[in-house]
Every structure is written in C-alpha cells, then in structure tokens.
Design a protein around this motif. Structure first.
Motif, mmCIF file in Angstrom:
data_model
loop_
_atom_site.group_PDB
_atom_site.id
_atom_site.type_symbol
_atom_site.label_atom_id
_atom_site.label_comp_id
_atom_site.label_asym_id
_atom_site.label_seq_id
_atom_site.Cartn_x
_atom_site.Cartn_y
_atom_site.Cartn_z
ATOM 1 N N THR A 58 34.407 -35.464 -80.070
ATOM 2 C CA THR A 58 34.547 -34.728 -78.917
ATOM 3 C C THR A 58 33.828 -33.284 -78.797
ATOM 4 O O THR A 58 33.530 -32.995 -79.940
ATOM 5 C CB THR A 58 36.076 -34.296 -78.703
ATOM 6 O OG1 THR A 58 36.562 -33.734 -79.644
ATOM 7 C CG2 THR A 58 36.909 -35.703 -78.514
ATOM 8 N N CYS A 60 33.489 -29.446 -76.706
ATOM 9 C CA CYS A 60 34.310 -28.619 -75.867
ATOM 10 C C CYS A 60 33.270 -28.133 -74.846
ATOM 11 O O CYS A 60 32.164 -28.320 -74.940
ATOM 12 C CB CYS A 60 34.800 -27.471 -76.623
ATOM 13 S SG CYS A 60 33.616 -26.288 -77.327
ATOM 14 N N GLY A 87 36.609 -25.311 -80.280
ATOM 15 C CA GLY A 87 35.762 -24.284 -79.924
ATOM 16 C C GLY A 87 35.995 -23.563 -78.392
ATOM 17 O O GLY A 87 35.079 -22.642 -78.029
ATOM 18 N N LEU A 157 53.059 -39.793 -82.720
ATOM 19 C CA LEU A 157 51.789 -40.508 -82.818
ATOM 20 C C LEU A 157 52.056 -41.846 -83.798
ATOM 21 O O LEU A 157 52.793 -41.765 -84.687
ATOM 22 C CB LEU A 157 50.678 -39.618 -83.169
ATOM 23 C CG LEU A 157 50.403 -38.361 -82.504
ATOM 24 C CD1 LEU A 157 49.182 -37.570 -83.272
ATOM 25 C CD2 LEU A 157 50.111 -38.674 -81.114
ATOM 26 N N LEU A 163 42.139 -38.038 -85.298
ATOM 27 C CA LEU A 163 42.242 -36.745 -85.679
ATOM 28 C C LEU A 163 41.675 -36.557 -86.888
ATOM 29 O O LEU A 163 41.070 -35.654 -87.176
ATOM 30 C CB LEU A 163 43.595 -36.381 -85.691
ATOM 31 C CG LEU A 163 44.235 -36.018 -84.159
ATOM 32 C CD1 LEU A 163 45.862 -35.969 -84.273
ATOM 33 C CD2 LEU A 163 44.192 -34.526 -83.678
ATOM 34 N N ARG A 168 40.501 -32.915 -87.921
ATOM 35 C CA ARG A 168 41.452 -32.174 -87.281
ATOM 36 C C ARG A 168 42.819 -32.366 -88.070
ATOM 37 O O ARG A 168 43.837 -31.654 -87.813
ATOM 38 C CB ARG A 168 41.837 -32.561 -85.838
ATOM 39 C CG ARG A 168 41.235 -31.185 -85.099
ATOM 40 C CD ARG A 168 39.590 -31.807 -84.825
ATOM 41 N NE ARG A 168 39.003 -30.768 -84.054
ATOM 42 C CZ ARG A 168 37.683 -31.088 -83.494
ATOM 43 N NH1 ARG A 168 37.025 -32.039 -83.641
ATOM 44 N NH2 ARG A 168 37.095 -30.048 -83.050
ATOM 45 N N GLY A 192 48.590 -22.819 -84.418
ATOM 46 C CA GLY A 192 47.991 -23.700 -83.462
ATOM 47 C C GLY A 192 47.254 -24.963 -84.228
ATOM 48 O O GLY A 192 46.186 -25.425 -83.842
ATOM 49 N N LEU A 259 40.761 -36.348 -73.093
ATOM 50 C CA LEU A 259 40.923 -35.751 -74.358
ATOM 51 C C LEU A 259 41.971 -36.005 -75.049
ATOM 52 O O LEU A 259 42.030 -36.203 -76.323
ATOM 53 C CB LEU A 259 40.555 -34.131 -74.110
ATOM 54 C CG LEU A 259 40.401 -33.397 -75.379
ATOM 55 C CD1 LEU A 259 41.519 -32.860 -76.174
ATOM 56 C CD2 LEU A 259 39.141 -33.865 -76.328
ATOM 57 N N CYS A 260 43.254 -35.748 -74.453
ATOM 58 C CA CYS A 260 44.643 -36.082 -75.232
ATOM 59 C C CYS A 260 44.618 -37.683 -75.516
ATOM 60 O O CYS A 260 45.272 -37.878 -76.718
ATOM 61 C CB CYS A 260 45.787 -35.588 -74.325
ATOM 62 S SG CYS A 260 45.842 -33.835 -74.531
ATOM 63 N N ALA A 264 45.615 -38.572 -79.046
ATOM 64 C CA ALA A 264 46.866 -38.808 -79.273
ATOM 65 C C ALA A 264 46.969 -40.546 -79.466
ATOM 66 O O ALA A 264 47.953 -40.853 -80.050
ATOM 67 C CB ALA A 264 47.745 -38.708 -78.019
ATOM 68 N N LEU A 270 53.201 -36.567 -75.932
ATOM 69 C CA LEU A 270 53.162 -35.076 -76.270
ATOM 70 C C LEU A 270 54.169 -34.593 -75.253
ATOM 71 O O LEU A 270 54.586 -34.908 -74.199
ATOM 72 C CB LEU A 270 51.686 -34.505 -75.776
ATOM 73 C CG LEU A 270 50.448 -35.051 -76.419
ATOM 74 C CD1 LEU A 270 49.347 -34.401 -75.757
ATOM 75 C CD2 LEU A 270 50.351 -34.934 -77.708
HETATM 76 O O1 X90 Z 1 36.606 -29.058 -79.208
HETATM 77 C C1 X90 Z 1 36.965 -30.270 -79.218
HETATM 78 O O2 X90 Z 1 36.144 -31.238 -79.402
HETATM 79 C C2 X90 Z 1 38.466 -30.668 -78.896
HETATM 80 C C3 X90 Z 1 39.082 -30.785 -80.133
HETATM 81 C C4 X90 Z 1 40.477 -31.080 -80.145
HETATM 82 C C5 X90 Z 1 41.498 -31.554 -81.300
HETATM 83 C C6 X90 Z 1 43.001 -31.720 -81.093
HETATM 84 C C7 X90 Z 1 43.370 -32.394 -79.928
HETATM 85 C C8 X90 Z 1 44.735 -32.616 -79.966
HETATM 86 C C9 X90 Z 1 45.487 -33.579 -78.769
HETATM 87 C C10 X90 Z 1 46.935 -34.625 -80.174
HETATM 88 C C11 X90 Z 1 48.124 -34.384 -80.790
HETATM 89 C C12 X90 Z 1 48.496 -32.910 -80.704
HETATM 90 C C13 X90 Z 1 48.376 -32.046 -81.793
HETATM 91 C C14 X90 Z 1 48.693 -30.964 -81.441
HETATM 92 C C15 X90 Z 1 48.312 -29.536 -82.484
HETATM 93 C C16 X90 Z 1 47.914 -28.328 -81.953
HETATM 94 C C17 X90 Z 1 46.532 -34.086 -78.700
#
Ligand code: X90
Length: 276
Positions: A58, A60, A87, A157, A163, A168, A192, A259-260, A264, A270
């Motif tokens: 992904t 930002c 980011g 999940l 992730l 992540r 976070g 994105l989610c 997810a 969520l």
């Molecule tokens: O900048 C990017 O490319 C976006 C990266 C986003 C990474 C995390 C997205 C999470 C989405 C998944 C489950 C919730 C996790 C919450 C943790 C704070 C949803």
C-alpha cells in the motif's frame, strides 16, 4: 469555510452537514494499482486479492494529495491513520506547513489518530459536532485531543498475512493466527501499533471476546462504529451482543473501503467505540 479531511482508511465518503474530503491511499499488486476513492470496486478488489499470490503493498497519499484536499478552506481538521504504521501523518504535517506558509491566514490541525477505520470516523463525527456548535478552531483542537482519550479501536481478524507481509506485524504472530478457525482479537495500542490481545476459536468466541474487551476498556453504552470486510453477519451478531446489555446504544455498521479491506482481509471486523 471549515473542512474536515481524512485519509481513506477512515472508510468515509461524506459528512452530513460539514465539508468533507477523503484522501485515498493506494493498494498496489503486481497486476494492478487500486485507488481507494469512491469509485473503487471494493468487492472486486477483495476477490482479486484472494486469487493473488504475488507481492502486494500500500502507499500513503503524497503531500500534493493532501494540499489538493485542503482546497481553499480557511480552517481544516485533518485526521490520519496512525503514524505508528503509515507515512500518512508525516505527509499531512508537511502539507500543513506548506499550506499555512502559502496562506498565512489559514489554519490546519493535523490529528494523528494513533488508530484507523471506525475510530477515525468517531473523531470526524465529534469534530462535526463541535463545528456545528459554533466552537472556535482553537477550542476544537483542545477538545478533540481530550476526546481521543475517550475512544478505542478493537479488531477481530482471521488472517494477518497482508499486515505481516508489509512489516506491520511480526511474522511469528501472523503465522500462529493463520490457523483455520482462529480469530485474533487485538487493539490499537497507546502508541498506535497493532497489539494482539487474545486468540479465539471460532467466530462466536471472537465476537464475545470483542464485547468483553470493549467493556474492560471502559465501554458503557457510548457510540459504536463497526466496519467489516465481507462480514456483515458477524458485525450484526456483535451488534446484538452489545444491545443485549446496552439496548439504546448508537451503533452503525458499514463495509470497509479499500485500505482497511486490504489489511483486515476477508471476515475482518474493526470496532471503534467510546469509553468512559
Ligand atoms: O501507508 C500505508 O501504506 C498504509 C499502511 C497501513 C497499515 C495498517 C492498516 C491497518 C488496517 C487492520 C487492523 C487494525 C490494526 C490497527 C492497529 C493500529 C486495519
């Protein structure tokens, strides 16, 4: 003009009574690039992803994307996905500096949600409430910071594959979750990041764990926002569990956007909630 801007992880397209703009992230596979805007066919993307074996990632929004969203508003409240995993916050802060330098009489307040999805939606709704009440920019900035301590994000999940593949969450945690029928319940931590709280066998146990966890974190009948990836049934069942104890709660259920959905994954839920 006063405007609320949020990146697309908030799963929002509009607010009822306030100017709103969603700034899309991108989902990138070896075959295609998906822009997480109102035109994205989310189910199509999720189905493409389920057939995909190659790398996916992904991205930002750029500083320019944020500036475009700010448009020509005088006062802007800008909500981003957690700086701990993306980011987005950084590029929004740079955009804020450039915008305020170019237009010294305009103001941008960037809010690092330290979270994502439905918790960002709660923040946006609260900002709208303050704006409609006619509160001043600086008062809203102060109050929304306090409100952030009164909201939480939990998730359930089935897979942490995307992730983990994108760094992540640790691969070790991810492997243990990928077992059939296991539902991981976790939360957005105070810094976070993704924090695993429990592993549950089966959907029903996962949903019960979500409810017990939100109560232990201080939920007492406040607002609930439920975003799901192809799991409306699970979300509705959770709503029933919540209503069993808090019948009058303000609960909304809606599908995740791109994105989610990407992170997810199929079946993910969520849960954003207010706590006391
Ligand atoms: O900048 C990017 O490319 C976006 C990266 C986003 C990474 C995390 C997205 C999470 C989405 C998944 C489950 C919730 C996790 C919450 C943790 C704070 C949803």
């Amino acid at each position: 003009m006063i405007k609320i801007v949020a990146d697309s992880s908030a799963d929002m397209q509009k607010l009822n009574n306030t100017e709103f703009c969603s700034v899309p992230l991108k989902i990138i596979t070896e075959e295609k690039e998906y822009i997480d805007d109102k035109d994205l066919d989310v189910s199509g993307m999720v189905s493409d992803l389920s057939k995909l074996n190659g790398k996916s990632s992904t991205a930002c929004p750029s500083v320019g994307d944020w500036l475009e969203a700010f448009g020509d508003a005088e006062e802007i409240f800008c909500i981003t996905i957690t700086s701990g995993l993306s980011g987005c916050y950084n590029s929004a802060v740079i955009a804020k500096r450039e915008y305020e330098e170019k237009y010294p009489d305009r103001k941008v307040f960037v809010i690092d949600s330290l979270s994502t999805g439905p918790e960002m939606k709660l923040i946006a709704e609260k900002l709208e409430e303050y704006i409609l009440n006619g509160e001043s920019f600086s008062d809203i900035c102060k109050k929304i910071k306090l409100y952030l301590n009164k909201t939480g994000l939990l998730f359930m999940l089935r897979s942490l594959k995307n992730l983990a593949n994108n760094g992540r969450v640790s691969k070790i945690i991810a492997k243990a979750v990928g077992v059939l029928g296991i539902r991981i319940v976790g939360r957005a931590s105070d810094v976070g990041e993704l924090e695993q709280l429990s592993k549950n066998r089966g959907e029903k146990n996962g949903l019960t764990a979500l409810f017990e966890t939100m109560k232990s974190l201080g939920y007492n009948g406040g607002k609930v926002r439920l975003a799901h990836c192809n799991n409306e049934n699970g979300a509705k069942e959770l709503e029933l569990i919540i209503r069993d104890e808090f019948s009058g709660a303000d609960i909304e259920i809606y599908p995740c956007r791109g994105l989610c959905s990407f992170y997810a994954e199929e079946g993910g839920i969520l849960l954003g909630f207010e706590k006391e």
